[in-house]
Write a protein that holds these residues in place. Structure first.
Motif, mmCIF file in Angstrom:
data_model
loop_
_atom_site.group_PDB
_atom_site.id
_atom_site.type_symbol
_atom_site.label_atom_id
_atom_site.label_comp_id
_atom_site.label_asym_id
_atom_site.label_seq_id
_atom_site.Cartn_x
_atom_site.Cartn_y
_atom_site.Cartn_z
ATOM 1 N N ILE A 10 36.908 47.330 47.169
ATOM 2 C CA ILE A 10 38.216 46.943 46.644
ATOM 3 C C ILE A 10 38.868 48.116 45.916
ATOM 4 N N VAL A 11 38.090 48.774 45.058
ATOM 5 C CA VAL A 11 38.629 49.884 44.273
ATOM 6 C C VAL A 11 39.023 51.044 45.173
ATOM 7 N N LEU A 12 38.125 51.433 46.090
ATOM 8 C CA LEU A 12 38.412 52.540 47.001
ATOM 9 C C LEU A 12 39.584 52.214 47.900
ATOM 10 N N GLY A 13 39.664 50.943 48.330
ATOM 11 C CA GLY A 13 40.761 50.533 49.198
ATOM 12 C C GLY A 13 42.091 50.632 48.496
ATOM 13 N N SER A 14 42.104 50.258 47.216
ATOM 14 C CA SER A 14 43.371 50.300 46.471
ATOM 15 C C SER A 14 43.807 51.731 46.223
ATOM 16 N N VAL A 15 42.839 52.632 45.997
ATOM 17 C CA VAL A 15 43.181 54.036 45.761
ATOM 18 C C VAL A 15 43.652 54.692 47.045
ATOM 19 N N ALA A 16 42.957 54.374 48.138
ATOM 20 C CA ALA A 16 43.279 55.019 49.409
ATOM 21 C C ALA A 16 44.617 54.584 49.970
ATOM 22 N N THR A 17 44.902 53.294 49.837
ATOM 23 C CA THR A 17 46.127 52.785 50.449
ATOM 24 C C THR A 17 47.290 52.773 49.499
ATOM 25 N N GLY A 18 47.042 52.522 48.195
ATOM 26 C CA GLY A 18 48.123 52.425 47.242
ATOM 27 C C GLY A 18 49.173 51.468 47.741
ATOM 28 N N LEU A 19 50.403 51.936 47.796
ATOM 29 C CA LEU A 19 51.481 51.127 48.352
ATOM 30 C C LEU A 19 52.020 51.785 49.615
ATOM 31 N N THR A 107 53.431 45.282 44.935
ATOM 32 C CA THR A 107 52.458 45.404 43.847
ATOM 33 C C THR A 107 51.831 44.050 43.525
ATOM 34 N N ASP A 108 52.659 42.999 43.523
ATOM 35 C CA ASP A 108 52.157 41.657 43.202
ATOM 36 C C ASP A 108 51.115 41.197 44.212
ATOM 37 N N PHE A 109 51.378 41.411 45.493
ATOM 38 C CA PHE A 109 50.448 40.933 46.509
ATOM 39 C C PHE A 109 49.163 41.752 46.531
ATOM 40 N N ARG A 110 49.299 43.057 46.452
ATOM 41 C CA ARG A 110 48.076 43.860 46.466
ATOM 42 C C ARG A 110 47.236 43.567 45.241
ATOM 43 N N GLY A 111 47.891 43.455 44.096
ATOM 44 C CA GLY A 111 47.160 43.144 42.870
ATOM 45 C C GLY A 111 46.590 41.746 42.883
ATOM 46 N N GLY A 112 47.337 40.780 43.435
ATOM 47 C CA GLY A 112 46.863 39.402 43.484
ATOM 48 C C GLY A 112 45.650 39.228 44.368
ATOM 49 N N LEU A 113 45.649 39.890 45.508
ATOM 50 C CA LEU A 113 44.489 39.805 46.398
ATOM 51 C C LEU A 113 43.272 40.467 45.768
ATOM 52 N N MET A 114 43.492 41.560 45.048
ATOM 53 C CA MET A 114 42.385 42.198 44.326
ATOM 54 C C MET A 114 41.868 41.270 43.231
ATOM 55 N N TRP A 115 42.777 40.566 42.558
ATOM 56 C CA TRP A 115 42.361 39.640 41.506
ATOM 57 C C TRP A 115 41.466 38.547 42.073
ATOM 58 N N LEU A 116 41.831 38.006 43.240
ATOM 59 C CA LEU A 116 41.014 36.961 43.866
ATOM 60 C C LEU A 116 39.597 37.454 44.131
ATOM 61 N N ASP A 117 39.487 38.655 44.700
ATOM 62 C CA ASP A 117 38.154 39.196 44.987
ATOM 63 C C ASP A 117 37.379 39.463 43.702
ATOM 64 N N HIS A 118 38.055 40.017 42.714
ATOM 65 C CA HIS A 118 37.378 40.302 41.443
ATOM 66 C C HIS A 118 36.885 39.020 40.780
ATOM 67 N N LYS A 119 37.738 37.983 40.783
ATOM 68 C CA LYS A 119 37.359 36.710 40.170
ATOM 69 C C LYS A 119 36.168 36.087 40.891
ATOM 70 N N CYS A 120 36.189 36.140 42.203
ATOM 71 C CA CYS A 120 35.085 35.566 42.989
ATOM 72 C C CYS A 120 33.809 36.382 42.822
ATOM 73 N N ASN A 121 33.962 37.703 42.721
ATOM 74 C CA ASN A 121 32.790 38.544 42.467
ATOM 75 C C ASN A 121 32.176 38.204 41.117
ATOM 76 N N THR A 122 33.030 37.963 40.136
ATOM 77 C CA THR A 122 32.544 37.632 38.791
ATOM 78 C C THR A 122 31.845 36.280 38.766
ATOM 79 N N GLU A 123 32.435 35.301 39.470
ATOM 80 C CA GLU A 123 31.903 33.943 39.433
ATOM 81 C C GLU A 123 30.753 33.720 40.409
ATOM 82 N N PHE A 124 30.870 34.294 41.618
ATOM 83 C CA PHE A 124 29.911 33.951 42.676
ATOM 84 C C PHE A 124 29.238 35.153 43.340
#
Length: 236
Positions: A10-19, A107-124
């Motif tokens: 997720i982190v590498l993907g966000s850095v590589a693609t940005g916007l 920004t909202d969509f890229r950040g929102g999709l990252m939030w979903l993955d982060h939340k699921c990683n934290t919980e499950f």
């Protein structure tokens, strides 16, 4: 993919693609997403074709984001035995177009999709798309409901993200061919005209002649174009 690798991707993907979107010429298929870009079509003007091709000539979502968004949209509008679901109407393609056309969404969509993955990683310990449906819904339940009296600027980011996805999912579905058919909307269709009602004719002291009734109101001849002779007599 385990939790550590998931977060890394997720982190590498966000850095590589940005916007930055990946280019793809009209008619070609993006090897990463499998999406084929539209070619010029006759029913659009040259200017419209140019604008559409410019917007759709690039990819914003990467493969992982498209898969995540597909799962999310199908949870919002799931298929059933009676109805189609969001992915049946290619809602993600619609959202992709809207996100590229309306820059603030990016920004909202890229950040929102990252939030979903982060939340699921934290919980499950899993990405959102890899969780089971109950796990996914338990995460969505925390952001799907909000006090309507609270303005958007004062709501959490993830709540506004989900609200936007929900709005675009419903809009994309019900403006698609599948969604319009589900609504039963017929559009501009010709009515069957059986002539002026009899009571109206009597009110004005007029009546149809049998010849005109046969030529003008016979539904089997609806497609026949009327023709007149030089004296104004109806021929067909």
């Amino acid at each position: 993919m385990d939790r550590r690798k998931s977060i890394k991707s997720i982190v590498l993907g966000s850095v590589a693609t940005g916007l930055v979107a990946n280019g793809c010429k009209p008619g070609q298929e993006n090897p990463e997403t499998g999406v084929k870009k539209p070619e010029n079509v006759a029913w659009r003007t040259p200017v419209e074709n140019e604008i559409i091709n410019e917007i759709q000539g690039e990819e914003f979502f990467n493969a992982h984001e498209r898969e995540t968004l597909t799962v999310l949209c199908d949870l919002i509008l799931p298929p059933s035995d009676q109805f189609k679901g969001a992915s049946d109407a290619k809602v993600v393609d619609f959202i992709e177009f809207m996100v590229k056309d309306h820059i603030p969404f990016q920004t909202d969509f890229r950040g929102g999709l990252m939030w979903l993955d982060h939340k699921c990683n934290t919980e499950f310990g899993l990405e959102f798309k890899s969780c089971n449906e109950n796990q996914q819904k338990s995460i969505l339940d925390t952001i799907a409901f909000y006090d309507p009296d609270v303005i958007a600027e004062e709501r959490p980011f993830e709540v506004n993200f989900f609200a936007t996805v929900r709005d675009l999912t419903m809009t994309g579905f019900y403006t698609s061919k599948i969604g319009i058919e589900e609504l039963g909307y017929k559009g501009n269709m010709p009515n069957v005209w059986n002539g002026v009602p009899e009571d109206v004719l009597k009110q004005h002291g007029v009546a149809y002649e049998e010849e005109w009734l046969a030529k003008c109101i016979d539904q089997s001849k609806r497609g026949v174009i009327a023709e007149w002779d030089d004296e104004g007599n109806l021929l067909t």
